[in-house]
Each structure stands twice: as C-alpha cells, then as structure tokens.
Write an enzyme that holds these catalytic residues in place. Structure first.
Site, PDB file in Angstrom:
ATOM      1  N   GLU A 151       0.821  -1.213   0.000  1.00  0.00           N
ATOM      2  CA  GLU A 151       0.000   0.000   0.000  1.00  0.00           C
ATOM      3  C   GLU A 151       0.860   1.270   0.000  1.00  0.00           C
ATOM      4  OE1 GLU A 151      -3.722  -0.406   2.510  1.00  0.00           O
ATOM      5  OE2 GLU A 151      -2.541  -2.066   3.292  1.00  0.00           O
ATOM      6  N   PHE A 186     -14.962 -15.974  -0.025  1.00  0.00           N
ATOM      7  CA  PHE A 186     -13.798 -15.106  -0.185  1.00  0.00           C
ATOM      8  C   PHE A 186     -12.550 -15.668   0.486  1.00  0.00           C
ATOM      9  CE2 PHE A 186     -17.009 -12.006  -1.293  1.00  0.00           C
ATOM     10  CZ  PHE A 186     -16.365 -11.219  -2.243  1.00  0.00           C
ATOM     11  N   SER A 212      -6.624  -2.359   1.993  1.00  0.00           N
ATOM     12  CA  SER A 212      -6.999  -1.844   0.674  1.00  0.00           C
ATOM     13  C   SER A 212      -7.443  -2.946  -0.287  1.00  0.00           C
ATOM     14  CB  SER A 212      -5.841  -1.047   0.055  1.00  0.00           C
ATOM     15  OG  SER A 212      -5.600   0.112   0.809  1.00  0.00           O
ATOM     16  N   SER A 220     -11.136   8.774  -0.499  1.00  0.00           N
ATOM     17  CA  SER A 220     -11.294   8.090   0.789  1.00  0.00           C
ATOM     18  C   SER A 220     -12.533   8.547   1.546  1.00  0.00           C
ATOM     19  CB  SER A 220     -10.051   8.298   1.655  1.00  0.00           C
ATOM     20  OG  SER A 220      -8.913   7.748   1.032  1.00  0.00           O
TER      21      SER A 220
END
Length: 350
Positions: free
Chosen positions: A18, A177, A185, A321
């Site tokens: 990130e 998942f 992120s 954001s």
C-alpha cells in the site's frame, strides 16, 4: 516564543503493498494541516524501509511521484534524522498503510524512542491489521460479523487443495472469499467461484501472508463509518455507502475506478443508522483503538442484517477516501479532524 507551532513529522511510503496509497494520503494530509498552527516535516520511507532525509522527503511529497525512490543509505535511520525526531519533533503522524506501518511495528519503534504519535497504539494496530485476531476479538465481544475460518499455509501439508476446497464450499457455499490476514486496501482478496479460482486465490493470498481468512460471501450493501476519538468523547460519522460495478469493493474500485459511487449519507433508516454507530463504538473499543478508525459494514435492512467486515486503524486520506468525506458531511472539515487527532495524541503525555 520564537515559534509556538506544533512540529509534526509526517511519515509516508513504507514497505507494504500500500506504499502508493500512503503517498496519496500524505499529500492530502499535508495540504489539509493548518500551517499557522503546525510545522509539518515530511519523512519519506522507501520500499525497503530506508528513511529519506528531510530535504528530499519534502520534494518527493510535493512532486507527482507515485512511489518513494530507493535510498542509497546503508542504515535504516540516519543519525541526523534520529536526532531530529528525538529532539525537535512534538509528534509523528505515521500515515503508513498495511504491514510495517499499520500493524504496530512503527508504533512500537516510536514508543521505544519515546516519541509521541497520532493514531492507534502498538496492540490495537496489530489487532486491527491481523484479521484473524480482529475477528476472534469481535466474536468474543459479540460484535456481528460474517462466518469465517482461519487457514494457514501449513494446513496444506495435511489436506490437498481439492479436499480443502470441498470443505470450504460445503461450509460457506459458492462463492466465498479468500483474504490475506495481514493486508489492507483489498489487496490480495479474491472471490472464489470454483476450484480453479480457489487455487489462484490461495496463491495470491499467500504472496502477502502465511495466514488467510476464508469467509462467507455476504450479498448486502457495503457501508462505512468513521470514528474519531476526541478529548471529549468518541464521535461517529454518518454512514456512507459504496456502490461498485466490480464483484466487490477491490483495490481498483477504491483507487482507480471512476465508476465507483460514494453515497453520503447512505440512505438507511434511523434505526439502522443508530445501530451502525453503536456497533462502530463497540468495535473501536473492543480492540482498544485510539484516535481514529474506519469501520466497514455489510448491511441488509430487509433481513435486519448489520455485520462488521473489518476495522481499519489508519484509513486512507486520498481524494477518494471515505474517512474525511464522512466527517465533512457532518460539518467537520479535514483540518478540524487533524486538530482533534493532534490534541488527543499530545494528551497521552498527561
């Protein structure tokens, strides 16, 4: 007094995947700080973890570079920069997302040097970063969340991938998942629809961590709330909704896709809004968070489902954001958020 301004070192970059997001966040924060109140000193960290000197750091922050150029230093932290941090800085703002920034490592480093900083402490940062620990603590505190299982790379020594896939698909259904336990992120997250995509999801997940979270798919709206701890209490923002055209709110949808819609405030009932605020505070306190966090939710009002997806102890501050945008909707500006974070962080010394 020659200069009564509060001196803040703004850490950005870092070793995680990130890294680029950290630069975007730091640029927004640098701009939002009231320069009449604060002297801001950017401190860049390259992808190998080397700290860059102040002059070069500022040039990098004020440029359009997408990452911090590699340093030629042979030591992580130069003597000059260490002396600067220890003697001339009131506070550090470690705007570092992901491992080596949001997981307690930089917080422990600063605590060892007795340097004050903004944000969650070592333990709450570590718990917030590690989704396995986070989910276990949430479960202990009866905070509603999706069904999950922790899966370690060493578990593949006991069962084949086909056996593991059969077990998870029987438990969670298709799709489900696969997420690295320590990453943010949405990096490394994959939706599994069949055995082939499961093998691919394992390979990508294990690039980032030896521990994965296997989680049921929740067909619901994705909402977020922002939490800001002040000297007078805890503020929770109105909820915002994310509508992505992708299968889920992945990295591309968060930072690159212009089609992603952010709806602030989210169209929910007063009852749902109040419940989100209540759960946000409970989750924030459950991990012992300080200063700030962002909570991600799955919400289905018809089924009366409100589930916490995760807590983020150093949320993004880019132009996309939600954290600053949610408080802006409440009439709290970006600069006012930063003022509150500085005040509560300096109070730690009291």
């Amino acid at each position: 007094m020659l200069n009564s301004k509060i001196k803040i070192a703004l850490f950005f970059g870092g070793r995680s995947a990130e890294h680029e997001i950290s630069l975007l966040s730091a640029r927004s924060i640098y701009t939002a700080f009231d320069k009449k109140k604060y002297d801001i000193f950017p401190v860049a960290i390259d992808k190998k973890g080397f700290f860059i000197n102040l002059e070069k750091s500022k040039k990098i922050l004020l440029s359009d570079k997408k990452q911090v150029p590699a340093s030629a230093n042979k030591s992580i932290l130069t003597k000059e920069l260490l002396e600067f941090l220890e003697l001339k800085v009131d506070l550090v703002f470690p705007v570092l997302h992901g491992p080596f920034g949001e997981d307690g490592k930089i917080q422990g480093f600063l605590e060892t040097l007795d340097i004050n900083y903004i944000g969650c402490d070592l333990s709450s940062s570590a718990v917030g970063m590690d989704k396995a620990f986070m989910k276990q603590i949430f479960a202990y505190n009866n905070i509603p969340q999706a069904e999950f299982e922790i899966f370690n790379k060493s578990d593949l020594e006991k069962k084949s991938k086909k056996e593991v896939f059969a077990s998870f698909s029987a438990k969670f259904g298709i799709p489900f998942f696969v997420k690295p336990a320590n990453m943010g992120s949405s990096i490394g997250i994959n939706q599994v629809k069949d055995f082939k995509s499961f093998v691919k999801a394992l390979a990508e997940g294990f690039k980032y961590d030896l521990k994965l979270i296997i989680e049921e798919n929740i067909a619901a709206r994705e909402l977020e709330s922002a939490v800001l701890a002040t000297n007078t209490g805890i503020k929770v923002s109105t909820a915002g909704e994310i509508i992505s055209e992708n299968d889920f709110y992945d990295y591309q949808a968060k930072y690159e896709d212009q089609k992603t819609k952010l709806i602030i405030p989210a169209p929910v009932s007063p009852t749902t809004a109040a419940k989100i605020k209540e759960i946000s505070i409970n989750a924030f306190q459950a991990i012992g968070a300080l200063g700030l966090s962002r909570l991600d939710f799955f919400v289905d009002e018809e089924k009366e489902v409100i589930l916490v997806n995760e807590i983020n102890t150093m949320p993004g501050f880019t132009k996309f954001s939600m954290y600053p945008l949610l408080f802006k909707d409440m009439g709290i500006s970006f600069s006012e958020i930063l003022d509150s974070l500085v005040k509560i962080s300096l109070k730690r010394d009291d």
